[in-house]
Write an enzyme that holds these catalytic residues in place. Structure first.
Site, PDB file in Angstrom:
ATOM      1  N   ARG A 104      41.082  64.635  36.118  1.00  0.00           N
ATOM      2  CA  ARG A 104      41.104  65.953  36.772  1.00  0.00           C
ATOM      3  C   ARG A 104      42.323  66.094  37.695  1.00  0.00           C
ATOM      4  O   ARG A 104      42.916  67.169  37.786  1.00  0.00           O
ATOM      5  CB  ARG A 104      39.817  66.212  37.557  1.00  0.00           C
ATOM      6  CG  ARG A 104      38.609  66.397  36.681  1.00  0.00           C
ATOM      7  CD  ARG A 104      38.761  67.646  35.792  1.00  0.00           C
ATOM      8  NE  ARG A 104      37.648  67.766  34.896  1.00  0.00           N
ATOM      9  CZ  ARG A 104      37.729  67.668  33.570  1.00  0.00           C
ATOM     10  NH1 ARG A 104      38.871  67.456  32.978  1.00  0.00           N
ATOM     11  NH2 ARG A 104      36.661  67.810  32.826  1.00  0.00           N
ATOM     12  N   GLU A 107      45.091  66.671  35.317  1.00  0.00           N
ATOM     13  CA  GLU A 107      44.979  68.044  34.836  1.00  0.00           C
ATOM     14  C   GLU A 107      45.493  69.029  35.884  1.00  0.00           C
ATOM     15  O   GLU A 107      46.174  70.005  35.548  1.00  0.00           O
ATOM     16  CB  GLU A 107      43.516  68.353  34.498  1.00  0.00           C
ATOM     17  CG  GLU A 107      43.279  69.753  33.996  1.00  0.00           C
ATOM     18  CD  GLU A 107      41.804  70.017  33.739  1.00  0.00           C
ATOM     19  OE1 GLU A 107      41.518  70.648  32.715  1.00  0.00           O
ATOM     20  OE2 GLU A 107      40.945  69.601  34.549  1.00  0.00           O
ATOM     21  N   SER A 130      59.147  63.357  48.021  1.00  0.00           N
ATOM     22  CA  SER A 130      59.093  61.904  47.902  1.00  0.00           C
ATOM     23  C   SER A 130      57.661  61.411  47.813  1.00  0.00           C
ATOM     24  O   SER A 130      56.780  61.878  48.532  1.00  0.00           O
ATOM     25  CB  SER A 130      59.763  61.262  49.120  1.00  0.00           C
ATOM     26  OG  SER A 130      59.590  59.863  49.095  1.00  0.00           O
TER      27      SER A 130
END
Length: 163
Positions: A104, A107, A130
């Protein structure tokens, strides 16, 4: 709150970890400690401590000594396996991730990565955030419709150089 805990080191996410890291996780569970509690004891944030336990961060000899004291693991064992000679293996692992929570997060980057990049460029200019000079925090946000997870990536902006 001492209990016997054994982690199956042949299963994910433990299979690729040095054995001493599995031992750290077992000691943490046996003592009933959280990453936050260990972090306070050794002077680091809970996310950094969790990264150390999963082979994603590197401790100094002094930090290993404090960790050994908190978990009851001899400093010599820690130094021998994850001391100055050892280096972390940072990275994601298999793509796409198999673990549902990590998937997730992956995603989220796939869906919102380009919009987030556009906003960073709009607000900061041409560059990157960074992950080396970055603090990550995880907070629980109470909500009557279901608790929320609040992830914060506090990373330094690094502009691309022009020459």
């Amino acid at each position: 709150m001492s209990q016997t805990v054994k982690i199956n080191s042949s299963s994910e996410p433990y299979a690729d970890l040095p054995q001493i890291l599995t031992r750290l996780l077992e000691a943490k569970a046996q003592k009933g400690l959280s990453f936050e509690t260990i972090g306070k004891a050794i002077g680091h944030d809970e996310v950094w401590v969790a990264a150390l336990f999963y082979g994603q961060a590197k401790a100094t000899p002094e930090e290993l000594a404090k960790l050994g004291e908190v978990l009851g693991i001899p400093t010599e064992s820690l130094s021998a396996e994850i001391g100055e000679h050892w280096f972390p293996r940072r990275g994601l692992g298999p793509v796409p991730p198999q673990d549902p929570l990590i998937y997730r997060l992956f995603e989220g980057v796939l869906v919102y990565g380009t919009p987030i990049k556009a906003l960073i460029h709009e607000k900061f200019g041409d560059g990157i955030m960074s992950m080396i000079d970055c603090k990550v925090s995880v907070e629980k946000k109470e909500n009557p419709k279901g608790d929320r997870v609040l992830l914060t990536f506090d990373g330094k902006f690094l502009p691309y150089l022009k020459w």
